[in-house]
Design an enzyme around this catalytic site. Structure first.
Site, short mmCIF file in Angstrom:
data_model
loop_
_atom_site.label_atom_id
_atom_site.label_comp_id
_atom_site.label_asym_id
_atom_site.label_seq_id
_atom_site.Cartn_x
_atom_site.Cartn_y
_atom_site.Cartn_z
N GLU A 1 0.81 -1.23 0.00
CA GLU A 1 0.00 0.00 0.00
C GLU A 1 0.84 1.27 0.00
O GLU A 1 0.48 2.26 0.63
CB GLU A 1 -1.01 0.00 1.16
CG GLU A 1 -2.08 -1.05 0.99
CD GLU A 1 -3.40 -0.72 1.67
OE1 GLU A 1 -3.56 0.38 2.22
OE2 GLU A 1 -4.30 -1.57 1.63
N HIS B 1 -2.26 -0.82 10.07
CA HIS B 1 -1.83 -2.19 10.35
C HIS B 1 -0.59 -2.15 11.25
O HIS B 1 0.16 -1.17 11.22
CB HIS B 1 -1.43 -2.90 9.06
CG HIS B 1 -2.58 -3.27 8.19
ND1 HIS B 1 -2.89 -4.56 7.87
CD2 HIS B 1 -3.52 -2.52 7.57
CE1 HIS B 1 -3.95 -4.60 7.08
NE2 HIS B 1 -4.36 -3.35 6.88
#
Lengths: 411, 411
Positions: free
Chosen positions: A49, A277
């Site tokens: 990402e 995360h």
């Protein structure tokens, strides 16, 4: 040979959540990630990402000193978001784009536009006495799970897990060590993870680690992280584990996970997290051993057949849904075409002088024609898309059947 | 070991030109192909352009007796058209779809809808004294060439050739013999072929064959074939060679091409051809040898670097064109959006009572709005597509650069 000192490989994996204009405090976090990576000096860094090439360039210039080798994988409309930084030379790369990755019309989910893929940089790591081991590392991300109860993307994620497993089986044969890090978007007990691990023989660093430090159960999406959506984590008060480091050693090497760590809601020593995360950090011991390791024992064959059967059933469910959508969109396209033909007939009739006494409703006629044309174009596009979806699901189902047959024929 | 009798492998490759409703005498030709394959009893049959699953099923039921193993590769909207029939068990399959494959709006060429791919069936062939050799065979088709003088698809075909070469490099490491058959849509001296052969070490069965029989220069698109377009072949009175059987042996095996044959405008003993392409049939000798063969000599490195540089230049030209198209379509989308906004402002103005005395031209207003909307949707779609194209061309260019660096650093 066996007495060679082991290679201690420190691996860092993180889904960076660096979406331009959307991710909170992005630039600050990317800087923070760069600083930490430079300070900690890992051997291999697998990031997901990183959607902006600018962020990658910033990281690259920041990390050039301690990670001289890096690669950014380009694919899809927005990109794959995958990049790798390495202390070892990256000799070669390969990008595999999954055949299915969500739906282009699900704009709010956006997975389709990301070109989700697995990026494979091949490198060689030094293992004692000048011997090097081909190292295959993979950075990847699978389709996100937006609703666990009614997961419409499960068949797509399973196709991705299967393609990933097949890709690993076919590309890893010449590598001594295979290492996979990424956001698999699956819980540890999910069928996709069991399929991937069973079909490739990859081992889970969290389960194998001698020493663990971090969030309970190795979770990587935790309520303590200020960026996570708390409502999504309500059914899981401890959080969920969806980011993994997996590994296996082929031929004459052994890999052991000495230590596994995760961040715990914030970056070490800071008050802001790296991402929504948690980062996963593994210390692996790679050692050459005298004798080549034998093949995986056949006892696991039966359990594996069950997993493949389970996955195949889910893919079959997805196939049925895709066939239904292909049919619906095809029918819609035919109806729109019929409406257009009807209108064309009416227009021709008017031109030919039929019903000359009545006024012709030009405006509503045009509106209706454009509506029908719009529906025709959209429905045709959808029909083509779902045809591709059916083909790919069907192909995967057949491959799984072939795998089941091979498993059953195995002595 | 070295005294083991060699395996004699007979391979058949054909682009079948079996497009439903479009290809002439399709069913008759498919029956003929099936009959010939059954009579001749090859070991491995690699077919392309079998677009209809019905044709594949017909072939399968006709060939079940002598080719007990087969696989049909599904992808794209229409399919990949690839299928394989084999006397040896097919243990595993993998399909790799090229990241670029023409343009969806080039309907008259249609490559984009075909999901062109390389299909990889893995099998084991018996090689003397109960020893089997992992055999990796690939069936494939690359993007067609529609105009040799101004070949707009060259960058896409080069990306495909590069991805194919990378795919072979990464998947072939554990196979003893790699075999590729397909319609590469490139002349033997074209940069794509030189790239593929140089980067993978594959050898051309035509160039290596001890004995050759068939069309002059091994051509597979010949004027003598009643289905070929004679005007396309005007600059090449003998025809062109675009269908190939390539092979290599890794580890401790050697492969030699004993014989290569092509059909010569008609099927053997018939007055109708199998297809608009000629079939290529090779007889290969595979032998296990005592010592493992060394790596390819480094002397070829410099020539290979030249080929990669040449290919990279062509990809860079394609990248520039794609960037230009991305820019043009983006600008068109912005203009259409501006027009829509202008119209919305005008409509709001009318609703607010401005210019109340003049009649509002509802019909032309609606027509213009729909036109702008249509242009907006189309231009946005094109912009997204060309963004993906830019990403993939850029990625390939970078991979080629990495390969060049590796070639230069090679001792």
């Amino acid at each position: 040979m066996e007495g060679d000192p082991p290679l201690r490989l420190r691996v860092f994996d993180l889904n960076c959540w660096a979406i331009r204009y959307l991710s909170k405090r992005r630039q600050e976090r990317v800087r923070l990630i760069g600083d930490t990576l430079r300070r900690e000096g890992f051997d291999l860094v697998l990031l997901q990402e990183v959607w902006s090439e600018q962020d990658y360039s910033d990281l690259m210039s920041r990390l050039a000193g301690c990670y001289p080798f890096s690669h950014y994988f380009r694919s899809g409309v927005i990109g794959s978001g995958l990049c790798v930084f390495s202390r070892f030379p990256i000799l070669d790369t390969l990008l595999y784009q999954y055949s299915l990755n969500g739906y282009p019309y699900m704009l709010q989910h956006g997975d389709w536009f990301c070109g989700k893929s697995v990026g494979l940089p091949g490198s060689r790591a030094g293992v004692g006495r000048g011997v090097t081991a081909p190292l295959l590392s993979l950075s990847l991300q699978l389709h996100a799970e937006y609703c666990r109860e009614k997961d419409a993307y499960l068949p797509h994620r399973l196709v991705q897990a299967w393609e990933l497993a097949q890709f690993i089986r076919h590309t890893s044969k010449a590598a001594d060590v295979v290492l996979l890090g990424g956001d698999l978007n699956m819980h540890p007990e999910d069928v996709g993870i069991r399929l991937l691990r069973g079909w490739t023989g990859l081992r889970d660093a969290f389960a194998e680690a001698t020493h663990f430090e971090g969030c309970k159960n190795g979770c990587t999406l935790v309520p303590d992280n200020c960026f996570t959506d708390k409502s999504e984590l309500l059914p899981f008060p401890l959080g969920i584990r969806i980011d993994y480091i997996l590994y296996k050693a082929t031929s004459s090497f052994t890999v052991k996970c000495e230590e596994l760590k995760t961040t715990t809601g914030t970056a070490p020593g800071m008050d802001v997290p790296f991402s929504d995360h948690e980062a996963v950090m593994a210390t692996l011991h790679i050692q050459r051993q005298g004798q080549a390791v034998g093949a995986t024992p056949g006892t696991a064959g039966l359990a594996l057949a069950d997993v493949v059967t389970e996955a195949r059933t889910e893919v079959a469910v997805g196939l049925q849904a895709a066939q239904h959508q292909r049919y619906s969109s095809g029918r819609m396209a035919v109806l729109a075409l019929l409406l257009l033909l009807l209108q064309a007939a009416a227009a021709l009739g008017t031109l030919a002088g039929l019903g000359a006494g009545q006024p012709f409703p030009k405006l509503s006629f045009c509106l209706l024609a454009f509506l029908a044309l719009g529906v025709l174009v959209l429905a045709t596009g959808l029909h083509l898309f779902h045809t591709m979806e059916v083909k790919n699901l069907h192909g995967t189902k057949e491959q799984m059947w072939m795998a089941l047959r091979a498993l059953q024929e195995r002595p």
